[in-house]
Design an enzyme around this catalytic site. Structure first.
Site, PDB file in Angstrom:
ATOM      1  N   LYS A  22       0.835  -1.208   0.000  1.00  0.00           N
ATOM      2  CA  LYS A  22       0.000   0.000   0.000  1.00  0.00           C
ATOM      3  C   LYS A  22       0.865   1.251   0.000  1.00  0.00           C
ATOM      4  CE  LYS A  22      -1.725   1.747   4.069  1.00  0.00           C
ATOM      5  NZ  LYS A  22      -1.394   3.185   4.129  1.00  0.00           N
ATOM      6  N   ASN A  23       1.866   1.272   0.894  1.00  0.00           N
ATOM      7  CA  ASN A  23       2.656   2.499   1.056  1.00  0.00           C
ATOM      8  C   ASN A  23       3.623   2.755  -0.099  1.00  0.00           C
ATOM      9  OD1 ASN A  23       1.299   2.909   3.392  1.00  0.00           O
ATOM     10  ND2 ASN A  23       3.038   2.515   4.772  1.00  0.00           N
ATOM     11  N   CYS A 115      -5.285   8.128   9.694  1.00  0.00           N
ATOM     12  CA  CYS A 115      -5.445   7.582  11.042  1.00  0.00           C
ATOM     13  C   CYS A 115      -5.127   8.649  12.093  1.00  0.00           C
ATOM     14  CB  CYS A 115      -4.481   6.414  11.242  1.00  0.00           C
ATOM     15  SG  CYS A 115      -5.012   4.913  10.417  1.00  0.00           S
ATOM     16  N   ARG A 120       0.325  14.653  12.967  1.00  0.00           N
ATOM     17  CA  ARG A 120       0.660  14.470  11.557  1.00  0.00           C
ATOM     18  C   ARG A 120       0.605  15.778  10.749  1.00  0.00           C
ATOM     19  NH1 ARG A 120      -1.519   8.734   9.495  1.00  0.00           N
ATOM     20  NH2 ARG A 120       0.552   8.636   8.630  1.00  0.00           N
ATOM     21  N   ASP A 301       4.586   0.882  12.187  1.00  0.00           N
ATOM     22  CA  ASP A 301       3.396   0.172  11.712  1.00  0.00           C
ATOM     23  C   ASP A 301       3.318  -1.254  12.253  1.00  0.00           C
ATOM     24  OD1 ASP A 301       2.563   2.371  10.323  1.00  0.00           O
ATOM     25  OD2 ASP A 301       3.205   1.668   8.361  1.00  0.00           O
ATOM     26  N   ARG A 394      -9.141  -0.562   4.515  1.00  0.00           N
ATOM     27  CA  ARG A 394      -8.387   0.568   3.962  1.00  0.00           C
ATOM     28  C   ARG A 394      -7.008   0.119   3.524  1.00  0.00           C
ATOM     29  NH1 ARG A 394      -7.055   4.614   7.994  1.00  0.00           N
ATOM     30  NH2 ARG A 394      -5.452   4.841   6.418  1.00  0.00           N
TER      31      ARG A 394
HETATM   32  C1  UD1 Z   1       4.214   6.922   6.309  1.00  0.00           C
HETATM   33  C2  UD1 Z   1       3.386   5.668   6.151  1.00  0.00           C
HETATM   34  C3  UD1 Z   1       2.862   5.196   7.496  1.00  0.00           C
HETATM   35  C4  UD1 Z   1       3.996   5.054   8.514  1.00  0.00           C
HETATM   36  C5  UD1 Z   1       4.850   6.316   8.570  1.00  0.00           C
HETATM   37  C6  UD1 Z   1       6.085   6.166   9.426  1.00  0.00           C
HETATM   38  C7  UD1 Z   1       2.465   5.948   3.927  1.00  0.00           C
HETATM   39  C8  UD1 Z   1       1.256   6.185   3.087  1.00  0.00           C
HETATM   40  N1  UD1 Z   1       2.274   5.957   5.261  1.00  0.00           N
HETATM   41  O1  UD1 Z   1       3.343   7.935   6.797  1.00  0.00           O
HETATM   42  O2  UD1 Z   1       2.209   3.936   7.303  1.00  0.00           O
HETATM   43  O3  UD1 Z   1       3.453   4.808   9.795  1.00  0.00           O
HETATM   44  O4  UD1 Z   1       5.280   6.673   7.233  1.00  0.00           O
HETATM   45  O5  UD1 Z   1       6.846   5.110   8.997  1.00  0.00           O
HETATM   46  O6  UD1 Z   1       3.549   5.724   3.432  1.00  0.00           O
HETATM   47  N2  UD1 Z   1       5.987  14.821  10.521  1.00  0.00           N
HETATM   48  C9  UD1 Z   1       6.076  16.150  10.814  1.00  0.00           C
HETATM   49  N3  UD1 Z   1       5.938  17.055   9.801  1.00  0.00           N
HETATM   50  C10 UD1 Z   1       5.716  16.667   8.508  1.00  0.00           C
HETATM   51  C11 UD1 Z   1       5.644  15.292   8.220  1.00  0.00           C
HETATM   52  C12 UD1 Z   1       5.798  14.385   9.253  1.00  0.00           C
HETATM   53  O7  UD1 Z   1       6.267  16.543  11.974  1.00  0.00           O
HETATM   54  O8  UD1 Z   1       5.576  17.528   7.629  1.00  0.00           O
HETATM   55  C13 UD1 Z   1       6.139  13.824  11.622  1.00  0.00           C
HETATM   56  C14 UD1 Z   1       4.857  13.003  11.822  1.00  0.00           C
HETATM   57  O9  UD1 Z   1       3.910  13.672  12.617  1.00  0.00           O
HETATM   58  C15 UD1 Z   1       5.410  11.748  12.468  1.00  0.00           C
HETATM   59  C16 UD1 Z   1       6.787  11.593  11.813  1.00  0.00           C
HETATM   60  O10 UD1 Z   1       7.111  12.861  11.252  1.00  0.00           O
HETATM   61  O11 UD1 Z   1       5.555  11.937  13.844  1.00  0.00           O
HETATM   62  C17 UD1 Z   1       6.842  10.558  10.722  1.00  0.00           C
HETATM   63  O12 UD1 Z   1       5.849  10.821   9.753  1.00  0.00           O
HETATM   64  P1  UD1 Z   1       6.038  10.468   8.215  1.00  0.00           P
HETATM   65  O13 UD1 Z   1       7.291   9.698   8.028  1.00  0.00           O
HETATM   66  O14 UD1 Z   1       5.843  11.707   7.407  1.00  0.00           O
HETATM   67  O15 UD1 Z   1       4.807   9.497   7.975  1.00  0.00           O
HETATM   68  P2  UD1 Z   1       3.801   9.470   6.747  1.00  0.00           P
HETATM   69  O16 UD1 Z   1       4.524   9.734   5.482  1.00  0.00           O
HETATM   70  O17 UD1 Z   1       2.599  10.261   7.081  1.00  0.00           O
END
Ligand code: UD1
Length: 419
Positions: A22-23, A115, A120, A301, A394
């Site tokens: 998915k990711n 979620c 986030r 995850d 999902r």
């Molecule tokens: C992706 C994965 C999700 C996984 C996560 C961490 C997808 C679709 N989803 O989510 O399944 O749990 O990586 O491995 O690929 N953050 C900030 N600012 C930002 C972006 C992120 O502070 O602009 C923080 C987030 O709140 C979180 C951390 O960085 O605490 C990691 O998030 P991120 O790696 O961005 O996760 P996703 O890409 O949303």
């Protein structure tokens, strides 16, 4: 509301095939907006997160068609989505921002949902695009970005997976070279870079902390098969580890699952890597400690499924969640089944080795939902798992069916539309 009836399962055995990730699929779908040619993605899982992103892409003017397991996307003239509500359904919807901006010079998007496992924010996405030359204007709950992008040096305060993906895609069509420092190293980043390179991008260093992108004038179409889903594979391995399993997860890539495989081996199960996939045999008995981290650290995850593994082990395990601030919602649900777990300062202390009893529980987010399904299998009698938001569908293609193939007794007694 989706509702599942799960009966106690003493032993899982057999073989099961893992779906495409998915990711990996979600960012690659968004990458389809970067070219006017068709991008064909092979073996796309039938999950609602994909359906949601497809409907957002159609809203952006792309033509998306499914032919069997494959999806084709063709974005002749992409534009910003008109439906803000749909953006909220999916965190990964933010991945359309970089491609639309890079391709057209402007983009206006709603803030993404997904979620409720933490705040986030999307500050790193926006800051990075600003460094590439975009102007960012808040517009109510939306963000309007405009500007012709020029390559730059970007330092990510956190190795965010989504921000790394968005910026890699945007920089592929920027003028000049971009260097992303402190980039995320997840296998899905490498997969996206491989797909973009097949489309004509010039990306090196994906999978390391420094990614270099030389911008090109245009990208072209490609046919691409994304990597297998390491989280689904890991969840199936955990299911085997809690049920005295002997299970082969076909297609699972051990290289992507190293931290989980070491942790599972610590619990006393046997792990064998074969050309066909990963075989797990035995039951988890020894307690463990883990800390979730960015890749190659232990994946956040997999924290919820590993909490269920900890319940099976004899003694106290510690699970420290460092990536998201609110990712223990499954704990109170597990406690309804008799689990002994205390959470303090983002650490779950699990007293394993005590029997669980069937009951009525809820799926609170995607990975927690899968974990609750696993917990139902080791609880005595019957467990009813309510999933009002359809979290499991999902992100997992046919999870109950796959577990049934291995001998689990799981029935879906109500679907998402209600029955
Ligand atoms: C992706 C994965 C999700 C996984 C996560 C961490 C997808 C679709 N989803 O989510 O399944 O749990 O990586 O491995 O690929 N953050 C900030 N600012 C930002 C972006 C992120 O502070 O602009 C923080 C987030 O709140 C979180 C951390 O960085 O605490 C990691 O998030 P991120 O790696 O961005 O996760 P996703 O890409 O949303």
């Amino acid at each position: 509301m989706a509702t599942y009836l799960i009966r106690h399962t003493p032993r899982l055995s057999g073989e099961v095939e893992v779906s495409t990730a998915k990711n990996a699929v979600l960012p690659i779908l968004a990458a389809g907006l970067l070219t006017e040619d068709p991008l064909i993605i092979k073996e796309v899982p039938r999950i609602t997160d994909v359906e949601t992103l497809v409907s957002i892409l159609r809203d952006c003017g792309a033509e998306v068609n499914r032919s069997g397991a494959d999806l084709s996307i063709c974005a002749l003239q992409p534009q910003s989505p008109r439906n803000e509500e749909r953006m909220r359904k999916l965190r990964a919807s933010i991945l359309i921002l970089g491609p639309i901006l890079a391709r057209t010079g402007s983009a206006c998007v709603g803030l993404p949902g997904g979620c409720a496992i933490g705040q986030r924010p999307i500050d790193l996405h926006l800051k990075g695009l600003q460094t590439l030359g975009a102007q960012v204007h808040p517009l109510g709950g939306m963000r309007q970005l405009s500007g012709r992008l020029t390559g730059a040096r970007i330092y990510l305060d956190l190795p965010s997976v989504g921000a790394t993906e968005n910026l890699m895609m945007a920089a592929s069509l920027a003028r000049g070279s971009t260097t992303l420092e402190n980039a995320a190293k997840e296998p899905e980043i490498v997969d996206l870079a491989n797909c973009l390179n097949q489309m004509g991008a010039r990306i090196t260093g994906a999978g390391t902390g420094t990614v270099n992108i030389v911008g090109v004038e245009r990208l072209h179409g490609a046919i691409y098969r994304p990597i297998p889903d390491r989280v689904e594979a890991g969840t199936l391995l955990c299911a085997a580890a809690i049920t005295e399993g002997s299970v082969l997860v076909r297609g699972a890539c051990a290289e992507h699952l190293r931290s989980l495989l070491f942790k599972l081996a610590e619990t006393g199960v046997g792990i064998r890597e074969t050309p066909a996939g990963i075989r797990l045999s035995g039951t988890a008995v020894s307690p463990f400690e883990l800390r979730t981290l960015a890749y190659p650290g232990f994946p956040t995850d997999m924290q919820a499924p590993m909490t269920v593994v900890a319940l099976r082990c004899h003694g106290a395990s510690l699970l420290n969640e460092t990536v998201f601030e609110n990712r223990f919602m499954h704990v109170s649900e597990l406690c309804r089944l008799g689990a002994r777990i205390r959470v303090e300062n983002n650490v779950a202390l699990v007293e394993g080795g005590h029997p669980l009893r069937g009951g009525v529980v809820r799926s609170t987010d995607l990975r927690a939902g899968a974990a609750m399904m696993l917990a139902g299998m080791i609880a005595s009698g019957e467990t009813v798992l309510q999933d009002p938001a359809g979290h499991i569908e999902r992100g997992y293609q046919d999870l109950p069916q796959k577990l049934r193939t291995l001998g689990a007794e799981i029935e879906q007694i109500e679907d998402c539309a209600g029955s």
